[in-house]
Scaffold this motif. Structure first.
Motif, short mmCIF file in Angstrom:
data_model
loop_
_atom_site.label_atom_id
_atom_site.label_comp_id
_atom_site.label_asym_id
_atom_site.label_seq_id
_atom_site.Cartn_x
_atom_site.Cartn_y
_atom_site.Cartn_z
N THR A 1 0.81 -1.21 0.00
CA THR A 1 0.00 0.00 0.00
C THR A 1 0.85 1.27 0.00
O THR A 1 0.31 2.37 -0.04
CB THR A 1 -0.93 0.02 1.23
OG1 THR A 1 -0.14 -0.06 2.43
CG2 THR A 1 -1.91 -1.14 1.20
N THR A 2 2.17 1.09 0.04
CA THR A 2 3.07 2.24 0.05
C THR A 2 3.60 2.56 -1.33
O THR A 2 3.66 3.73 -1.74
CB THR A 2 4.27 1.97 1.00
OG1 THR A 2 3.78 1.74 2.32
CG2 THR A 2 5.24 3.15 1.01
N PHE A 3 3.96 1.52 -2.09
CA PHE A 3 4.57 1.71 -3.41
C PHE A 3 3.60 1.31 -4.53
O PHE A 3 2.77 0.43 -4.34
CB PHE A 3 5.85 0.87 -3.54
CG PHE A 3 6.84 1.07 -2.43
CD1 PHE A 3 7.41 2.32 -2.22
CD2 PHE A 3 7.20 0.02 -1.59
CE1 PHE A 3 8.33 2.52 -1.19
CE2 PHE A 3 8.12 0.21 -0.56
CZ PHE A 3 8.69 1.46 -0.36
N PRO A 4 3.72 1.93 -5.70
CA PRO A 4 2.92 1.50 -6.85
C PRO A 4 3.18 0.02 -7.17
O PRO A 4 4.26 -0.49 -6.91
CB PRO A 4 3.41 2.40 -7.98
CG PRO A 4 3.92 3.63 -7.28
CD PRO A 4 4.53 3.12 -6.01
N ARG A 5 2.18 -0.64 -7.74
CA ARG A 5 2.25 -2.08 -7.96
C ARG A 5 3.48 -2.50 -8.77
O ARG A 5 4.19 -3.44 -8.40
CB ARG A 5 0.98 -2.56 -8.68
CG ARG A 5 0.88 -4.09 -8.79
CD ARG A 5 -0.35 -4.52 -9.56
NE ARG A 5 -0.25 -4.15 -10.96
CZ ARG A 5 0.41 -4.85 -11.89
NH1 ARG A 5 1.05 -5.97 -11.53
NH2 ARG A 5 0.46 -4.45 -13.13
N MET B 1 6.31 -1.02 -9.14
CA MET B 1 7.55 -0.80 -8.38
C MET B 1 7.71 -1.87 -7.31
O MET B 1 8.83 -2.29 -6.99
CB MET B 1 7.56 0.60 -7.78
CG MET B 1 7.61 1.70 -8.82
SD MET B 1 7.77 3.34 -8.08
CE MET B 1 7.61 4.39 -9.55
N ASN B 2 6.60 -2.32 -6.75
CA ASN B 2 6.65 -3.44 -5.81
C ASN B 2 7.20 -4.68 -6.48
O ASN B 2 7.96 -5.45 -5.90
CB ASN B 2 5.25 -3.74 -5.26
CG ASN B 2 5.04 -3.16 -3.88
OD1 ASN B 2 5.87 -3.36 -2.99
ND2 ASN B 2 3.96 -2.44 -3.70
N GLU B 3 6.82 -4.88 -7.74
CA GLU B 3 7.24 -6.08 -8.46
C GLU B 3 8.73 -6.08 -8.75
O GLU B 3 9.41 -7.09 -8.57
CB GLU B 3 6.45 -6.20 -9.76
CG GLU B 3 4.98 -6.56 -9.57
CD GLU B 3 4.27 -6.75 -10.89
OE1 GLU B 3 4.95 -6.85 -11.93
OE2 GLU B 3 3.02 -6.79 -10.88
N TYR B 4 9.28 -4.95 -9.19
CA TYR B 4 10.69 -5.00 -9.60
C TYR B 4 11.68 -4.84 -8.45
O TYR B 4 12.88 -4.84 -8.67
CB TYR B 4 10.98 -4.01 -10.73
CG TYR B 4 10.91 -2.53 -10.45
CD1 TYR B 4 11.74 -1.91 -9.52
CD2 TYR B 4 10.05 -1.71 -11.20
CE1 TYR B 4 11.70 -0.54 -9.31
CE2 TYR B 4 10.02 -0.34 -11.01
CZ TYR B 4 10.84 0.24 -10.06
OH TYR B 4 10.80 1.60 -9.87
N THR B 5 11.19 -4.72 -7.23
CA THR B 5 12.10 -4.61 -6.09
C THR B 5 12.21 -5.90 -5.28
O THR B 5 12.80 -5.91 -4.19
CB THR B 5 11.68 -3.46 -5.16
OG1 THR B 5 10.28 -3.58 -4.85
CG2 THR B 5 11.93 -2.12 -5.81
N SER C 1 8.18 7.65 -6.00
CA SER C 1 8.05 6.19 -5.91
C SER C 1 7.16 5.70 -4.78
O SER C 1 7.20 4.53 -4.43
CB SER C 1 9.44 5.56 -5.80
OG SER C 1 10.25 6.26 -4.88
N THR C 2 6.34 6.58 -4.21
CA THR C 2 5.31 6.12 -3.28
C THR C 2 3.97 6.67 -3.75
O THR C 2 3.91 7.73 -4.41
CB THR C 2 5.55 6.57 -1.83
OG1 THR C 2 5.37 8.00 -1.73
CG2 THR C 2 6.95 6.20 -1.35
N LEU C 3 2.91 5.97 -3.41
CA LEU C 3 1.58 6.41 -3.82
C LEU C 3 1.23 7.75 -3.19
O LEU C 3 0.61 8.61 -3.83
CB LEU C 3 0.55 5.35 -3.43
CG LEU C 3 0.66 4.03 -4.20
CD1 LEU C 3 -0.23 2.96 -3.57
CD2 LEU C 3 0.31 4.23 -5.67
N ASN D 1 -2.57 -0.89 -13.61
CA ASN D 1 -2.37 -1.74 -14.79
C ASN D 1 -0.99 -1.56 -15.42
O ASN D 1 -0.64 -2.29 -16.35
CB ASN D 1 -3.45 -1.45 -15.84
CG ASN D 1 -4.82 -1.91 -15.41
OD1 ASN D 1 -4.98 -3.02 -14.93
ND2 ASN D 1 -5.81 -1.05 -15.56
N SER D 2 -0.22 -0.59 -14.94
CA SER D 2 1.12 -0.40 -15.48
C SER D 2 1.97 -1.62 -15.20
O SER D 2 1.74 -2.37 -14.25
CB SER D 2 1.76 0.86 -14.89
OG SER D 2 1.18 2.03 -15.45
#
Length: 447
Positions: free
Chosen positions: A135-139, A141-145, A369-371, A396-397
Motif C-alpha cells: 500500500t506504500t509503493f505502486p504495484r 515498483m513493488n514487483e521490480y524490487t 516512488s510512493t503512492l 495496470n502499469s
C-alpha cells in the motif's frame, strides 16, 4: 518545468549492459551479519549511489542532509558515481569503507542481488516498522524490487514511459487527439509520414528496436505480458501477448517503409541525448520515451508544440488506456554491513518519507516512488509531466520481472527482435519457441 537530466536518463540505456556486468562476478552476501547495532547511538554509515551530474549529486546531498537533521546521531558518508560493477565488488569484500546502503539504476539486477544474498531481505524491517509495501509503493515498483518473496530492495524514484507527439504536425495532418489504441497509432504514424523524392521528410514514428527507447520490453509493456510461468519457465512462446507485440512492431516497420529504408534514415539522425534528437528537430513526429524527455526536448527549443500522453494499448485492452512501462532506481542494505539498523533508518527515510521522496523527485525531475508522494500537493512539475505521475500510479502499469541471472533474458528477447524485424528470422512462432528455450537454458545454468 522539468529540466534535462541526461545522467539520470542514461540509466535506461545502460540498464541491460550493467546487468551483464554484474553477472561477471558472483556476489556472496552474509545475510544477517550486522542487524545487531543500536540505531539510537552515535554512528556513521556509508551510502553509495550512481548519480553523477552536478544537479543530481546536489539533490542526493540535500536528501541525506534532511535525514541527518531528523537523525542527528547518524552521520552519512556519501559516495557518488558508483556503477553496479563497483558496488558488486564492495558487497563481496565488505570492510569499513564498503557501503551500508546502496542505490542502483539497474532494476534488472534485483534477482541477482536477492538470490546471492548480497543485499538483505527488507521484509522483516518493513514489518517491524509497520509499513506495508503493497500500500506504500505502486504495484509495478513493488514487483521490480523483489525476487521469489525476497524484498531485497525498495524503490527510490522511478521512470515511466509514455508517448511524446508533435502537436503541430498532428494539426497539419488533421489528427485531433493522441492515439489510444495501436490501430489508431498505426493510422496516425502513416498519416504523419511525409516523403519527398523517396526520402523521409518527416517520419511518423521510428519503430526500429534500435530506435532509442523503443526496446522490446517497452513495447510489450502495453500488452501486459507474463514473462515466466508459475514454474519459472519462459512464457515467451506461450503468452500470446508476445506474438501480438512482435507482430505489431514488424507491421509498423513494413508499413512505414521497410527495415532497410528505416535503418538508412536512422543512420542520419541525431544522438539520443543531444539537442539534435530527431523528435526535437521534427524529423520524427511521435516518440516512445521516458519522463526525462520533456525537459530535454523543451531545452532544445523545438519549433513546434510538444504533447504528452500514455502509449497506446491493444484494441482489446482499450479500457486499460493510461498504463505504461515502469522502471526506476532501487536501494538496498548490504549483507556485509554491521550497521544494518542504522542503514535501515536511512533507507526507510529515503524511500518512504513522503516529503523526502517529493523533495528528491522535484530536484531531479524523476517520478516519485510512493503512492502518497505521487499525490502530494508539494510536487512541482510542468502540467504535461502529470501524464507520467498517472502512469506510475496506474495499477495496470507493468514492469519486467527479476531473474536469477539479471537482465540476460531481456537481452535474448531483444536480440530476437533485431533478427525478426530485419527479416533474418521469418517464422515468428518457431523463433519464439527457440528464444524461450535459450532463456530457460541460461537461467538453469545461472542457478
Amino acid at each position: 518545468m522539468p529540466t534535462a537530466v541526461p545522467g539520470t536518463a542514461r540509466k535506461a540505456a545502460f540498464a541491460l549492459t550493467a546487468s551483464l556486468a554484474l553477472l561477471t562476478t558472483a556476489c556472496t552476501g552474509q545475510s544477517g551479519s550486522g542487524a545487531s547495532d543500536d540505531a539510537s547511538q552515535e554512528t556513521t554509515i556509508n551510502f553509495w549511489h550512481a548519480w553523477s551530474a552536478p544537479n543530481e549529486v546536489k539533490a542526493v546531498r540535500s536528501l541525506v542532509a534532511g535525514f541527518e537533521k531528523a537523525h542527528p546521531n547518524i552521520h552519512v558518508n556519501v559516495v557518488g558515481n558508483m556503477t553496479d560493477d563497483k558496488i558488486n565488488q564492495a558487497l563481496r569484500t565488505g570492510g569499513d569503507r564498503a557501503p551500508d546502503v546502496i542505490s542502483s539504476f539497474t532494476t534488472n539486477n534485483v534477482g541477482k542481488f536477492c538470490s546471492s544474498g548480497a543485499l538483505i531481505d527488507l521484509n522483516p524491517f518493513f514489518e517491524k516498522a509497520g509499513i506495508d509495501p503493497e500500500t506504500t509503493f505502486p504495484r509495478a515498483m513493488n514487483e521490480y524490487t523483489r525476487f521469489e518473496g525476497d524484498r531485497c530492495t525498495a524503490p527510490l524514484l522511478g521512470d515511466a514511459y509514455g508517448l511524446y507527439y508533435n502537436k503541430t504536425a498532428f494539426r497539419k495532418a488533421g489528427i485531433t487527439a493522441p492515439p489510444k489504441t495501436w490501430s489508431e497509432f498505426e493510422a496516425d504514424a502513416k498519416k504523419l509520414t511525409v516523403s519527398r523524392g523517396g526520402a523521409y521528410e518527416q517520419l511518423g514514428f521510428m519503430p526500429d528496436y534500435h530506435g532509442w527507447e523503443s526496446t522490446t520490453e517497452h513495447y510489450f509493456g502495453q500488452f501486459s505480458p507474463t514473462y515466466f510461468d508459475k514454474n519459472g519457465k519462459s512464457a515467451l512462446a506461450k503468452d500470446p501477448a508476445f506474438e501480438k507485440g512482435f507482430t505489431l512492431q514488424k507491421r509498423l516497420v513494413d508499413e512505414l517503409g521497410g527495415f532497410q529504408k528505416l535503418e538508412r534514415f536512422r543512420a542520419t539522425l541525431g544522438d539520443e541525448w543531444g539537442a539534435r534528437h530527431p523528435f526535437h528537430t521534427g524529423q520524427v513526429a511521435m516518440q516512445l520515451d521516458g519522463e526525462w524527455r520533456l525537459g530535454m526536448a523543451e531545452e532544445a527549443k523545438p519549433g513546434f508544440e510538444i504533447g504528452v500522453a500514455p502509449l497506446p494499448v491493444p484494441d482489446d485492452q482499450a479500457d486499460q488506456y493510461g498504463k505504461g512501462y515502469i522502471t526506476g532506481t532501487i536501494a538496498g542494505i548490504a549483507a556485509t554491513s554491521h550497521k544494518q539498523n542504522a542503514a535501515w533508518e536511512l533507507l526507510k527515510y529515503m524511500t518512504t518519507d513522503t516529503d523526502a521522496v517529493v523533495g528528491f523527485a522535484n530536484d531531479i525531475h524523476n517520478v516519485p516512488s510512493t503512492l502518497a508522494a505521487l499525490k502530494s500537493p508539494k510536487l512541482r512539475y510542468d502540467p504535461r509531466f502529470k501524464t507520467f505521475l498517472d502512469i506510475a500510479a496506474d495499477p495496470n502499469s507493468t514492469t519486467t520481472p527479476a531473474s536469477v541471472n539479471g537482465g540476460v533474458y531481456l537481452v535474448t528477447i531483444q536480440q530476437f527482435g533485431y533478427d525478426y524485424e530485419s527479416g533474418k528470422v521469418t517464422d515468428l512462432k518457431a523463433g519464439l519457441r527457440k528464444t524461450a528455450a535459450q532463456i530457460d537454458t541460461d537461467i538453469a545454468q545461472a542457478k
